[in-house]
Enzyme design. Structure first.
Site, PDB file in Angstrom:
ATOM      1  N   CYS A 425       0.813  -1.217   0.000  1.00  0.00           N
ATOM      2  CA  CYS A 425       0.000   0.000   0.000  1.00  0.00           C
ATOM      3  C   CYS A 425       0.848   1.268   0.000  1.00  0.00           C
ATOM      4  CB  CYS A 425      -0.956  -0.005   1.186  1.00  0.00           C
ATOM      5  SG  CYS A 425      -0.145  -0.067   2.792  1.00  0.00           S
ATOM      6  N   HIS A 469      -2.142   0.572   7.085  1.00  0.00           N
ATOM      7  CA  HIS A 469      -2.483   0.888   5.697  1.00  0.00           C
ATOM      8  C   HIS A 469      -2.076   2.325   5.385  1.00  0.00           C
ATOM      9  CE1 HIS A 469      -4.449   0.077   1.952  1.00  0.00           C
ATOM     10  NE2 HIS A 469      -5.372   1.007   2.095  1.00  0.00           N
ATOM     11  N   ASP A 485      -8.061   5.700  -2.461  1.00  0.00           N
ATOM     12  CA  ASP A 485      -7.242   4.570  -2.041  1.00  0.00           C
ATOM     13  C   ASP A 485      -6.789   3.800  -3.273  1.00  0.00           C
ATOM     14  OD1 ASP A 485      -5.971   2.495  -0.836  1.00  0.00           O
ATOM     15  OD2 ASP A 485      -7.642   1.874   0.435  1.00  0.00           O
TER      16      ASP A 485
END
Length: 682
Positions: A425, A469, A485
């Site tokens: 991520c 994250h 995202d």
């Protein structure tokens, strides 16, 4: 037969016959000390743990073989060497770590110097103190149970040395020590609930609380979050007032990063003043967070918090980027209430001066990305189309979501976007923000946690370090800051389900605590883990989180407003006395009543034993009387002693008619006659 075989046979023969009482009691004390020192083996230096074990084995060998204790001239160099080792490991004799290490070593050394009864009590109380220090490092239920076992073992060893008559079996001594421990439990509960609480960590000094930050950092670079996701440790737990939001809405906001040096993202050193304009839509979400100690200032809230939570003695500020920061590092587990809005419009009226802070990039990096951005800008009409174009590239082209991406060089974003195309991520969020800034779109990286696992046993949502994250926020005209995202475009299962569902099979290797085994066994193990986590959470909520504020609230619920130290002291003394009476009175009422004749007989036996004429365990009063007829007592004393024993035999074993005849002799009751003879025997 060789010497080793003979020695082994001798040991077995000694064990078969049973050890003498003094040896067995000493070995029991050594076992209790080993149980007390065992929890420290995981955090002491390896040499210290081995040294303590060697000293215990040395003392056990001496006891088993009946050898003499080592002279002090031999122990003094050993003590000096161990103390030098402590200084070499810690650089000081002060502080928690060095102090605990010295206590453990000194306890082991004291066992080699037990020469008097006083030394037994020194070892016992030192063991209690060492046992107490285990809570410096762990305060879990397992630690409490192990400490309880240590207390019972010490009590059992101490009681074993106190018996003067028949030595009860080990099982009976264990039962007696356990009963003594349980009798003290009600008073301990009263002290826990009502004794004045102190602010701050109880088991340690402020500088020892959390020396190094743990969990999510306030910076990000390739690999920083992917390493963290391999940890199953709990970051925080959440209990919602209403139903929990869906997994795709569980973005837990943490540090917001805006400065980029070509590889590493960090918070902006000084940002221009931002507006506080937030337009929330829909019903706000209310919940309570139990945050584990991290040594950092960041608090986590569901995106987007509507205000800072209230912490006692540690004020929290909400930053212009809506990150929550405490005034002091979080050095102990804490609990706070928070309110968040899931549907909002954030800072839509930001000025160009403020937005400029979120567009800076270091010169001389990622030339391919700059060229790609130029081509992309020519094909798009507005900023939203640019955002969607980049997300479409991540979604449709050959990008891969993995915990094991290749290493990146100087032009990290170029290599990621056009060569390796494999990352976690932080790779996707960082590259996306760089690309947005090249396209003149204000953007920033937001780190935190995403998702969580709902425990069906207690209703808490557990967020682990594996849920760490990173995502992005871009500023769009008329909409303000919008969450984007990029990971969801590459691996939608990461957001919709969990991390293990988004990774390729075998990505975790044997680390099944995150991915979990599949099939019936997986279901059973997950249920066991949920029950264990629920028990741990209840322990944390009701025991470890019993803060001064909770104590004050509890007392106020009892009608005691503004309790001070004097009020609490009176309450503790009153309730403590009441609980002690409730425990002691039934014991006094149901205790065995000693027969007056037996009590006088026991007193006579004790006095004769002090004079070198002890009664053997198998001797009754008749056999004892016959043996004393040939003793060296003076004629007057021998006559009184023999008369006492003969009268005692008649009282205890004679017929009722014989006892009645004694009452009619005119010399008083039989008990009075025994007392007179006892006085004459002295």
């Amino acid at each position: 037969m060789n010497r080793g075989a003979v020695r082994t046979a001798t040991w077995h023969e000694r064990l078969r016959r049973g050890l003498p009482r003094e040896k067995s009691d000493t070995l029991l004390l050594l076992g209790a000390c080993a149980l007390v020192m065992m929890p420290h083996a995981w955090h002491l230096p390896a040499w210290a743990s081995l040294a303590a074990a060697a000293l215990l084995l040395w003392r056990g060998w001496i006891t088993f073989h009946g050898n003499r204790m080592p002279p002090r001239l031999l122990l003094l160099p050993v003590v000096a060497l161990l103390m030098l080792g402590v200084y070499g490991s810690y650089g000081t004799y002060l502080g928690r770590e060095a102090g605990v290490c010295m206590l453990v070593l000194l306890l082991a050394l004291k066992l080699l110097e037990m020469r008097a009864r006083r030394d037994l009590f020194v070892v016992t109380f030192l063991s209690f103190f060492v046992l107490l220090t285990t809570f410096f490092y762990s305060q879990t239920i397992a630690s409490a149970l192990l400490a309880s076992a240590g207390v019972i073992a010490i009590l059992m060893a101490l009681m074993s040395f106190q018996y003067t008559g028949v030595h009860p079996p080990l099982r009976k001594r264990l039962v007696a020590a356990s009963q003594l421990f349980l009798l003290a439990a009600p008073l301990a509960v009263v002290l826990f609930v009502f004794f004045p609480r102190i602010q701050g960590p109880l088991w340690g000094m402020p500088q020892d609380a959390v020396r190094n930050g743990t969990g999510l950092s306030d910076s990000m670079e390739p690999g920083s979050i992917s390493e963290l996701t391999l940890s199953p440790e709990i970051a925080f737990r959440v209990r919602f007032d209403d139903a929990a939001p869906p997994p795709s809405a569980l973005y837990w906001r943490g540090p917001v990063l805006g400065r980029y040096d070509g590889r590493r993202w960090t918070p902006l050193a000084s940002a221009s003043p931002s507006s506080r304009q937030v337009l929330g839509r829909g019903k706000p979400v209310r919940y309570q967070v139990t945050l584990e100690a991290s040594g950092r200032r960041s608090l986590f809230a569901l995106d987007l918090p509507t205000g800072p939570p209230q912490l006692e003695n540690n004020p929290v500020q909400i930053q212009p980027d809506f990150q929550l920061l405490a005034s002091q590092p979080i050095s102990q587990r804490l609990r706070y209430d928070a309110v968040s809005s899931l549907n909002y419009r954030l800072q839509a009226n930001e000025s160009a001066v403020t937005l400029r802070d979120w567009m800076d990039l270091p010169p001389g990096y990622n030339p391919q990305t700059h060229e790609f951005a130029t081509r992309l800008r020519a094909r798009s009409a507005n900023d939203m189309e640019l955002v969607n174009a980049v997300l479409q590239m991540f979604r449709e082209e050959n990008f891969r979501y993995t915990l094991r991406p290749p290493m990146l060089g100087r032009h990290a974003v170029d290599e990621f976007l056009f060569a390796t195309r494999a990352g976690f991520c932080e790779h996707y969020a960082g590259a996306f923000v760089v690309l947005m800034r090249i396209l003149d779109i204000p953007a920033r990286v937001v780190t935190g946690y995403q998702g969580g696992e709902l425990n069906k046993v207690d209703g808490y949502l557990t967020v682990r370090q594996s849920d760490a994250h990173a995502w992005a926020e871009v500023w769009l005209a008329g909409r303000g800051w919008v969450r984007v995202d990029p990971t969801a475009a590459v691996a939608p299962d990461r957001v919709e389900r969990n991390l293990s569902a988004a990774l390729a099979p075998g990505e975790f290797g044997n680390f099944w605590s995150l991915q979990g085994p599949q099939g019936p066994w997986g279901t059973v193990l997950r249920k066991l883990r949920d029950n264990r986590d629920a028990i741990d959470n209840a322990w944390n909520q009701w025991v470890l989180n019993y803060t001064p504020a909770k104590q004050r609230g509890f007392l106020q619920s009892l009608g005691i407003d503004n309790p001070d130290w004097s009020t609490l002291a009176i309450l503790v003394l009153t309730l403590g006395a009441a609980v002690t009476a409730l425990v002691a009175l039934p014991l006094i009422r149901h205790r065995e009543k000693t027969d007056p004749a037996d009590m006088l007989y026991r007193r006579l036996c004790e006095e004769l034993a002090r004079q070198g004429l002890p009664r053997a365990a198998h001797e009754g009063p008749l056999a004892y009387r016959k043996r004393l007829q040939q003793s060296g007592l003076s004629p007057e004393r021998r006559l009184a002693v023999l008369g006492f024993l003969e009268l005692y035999e008649t009282i205890r074993y004679g017929s009722p008619a014989t006892v009645d005849a004694l009452r009619r002799t005119g010399y008083g009751t039989p008990i009075q006659q025994l007392k007179n003879l006892l006085i004459q025997s002295r």
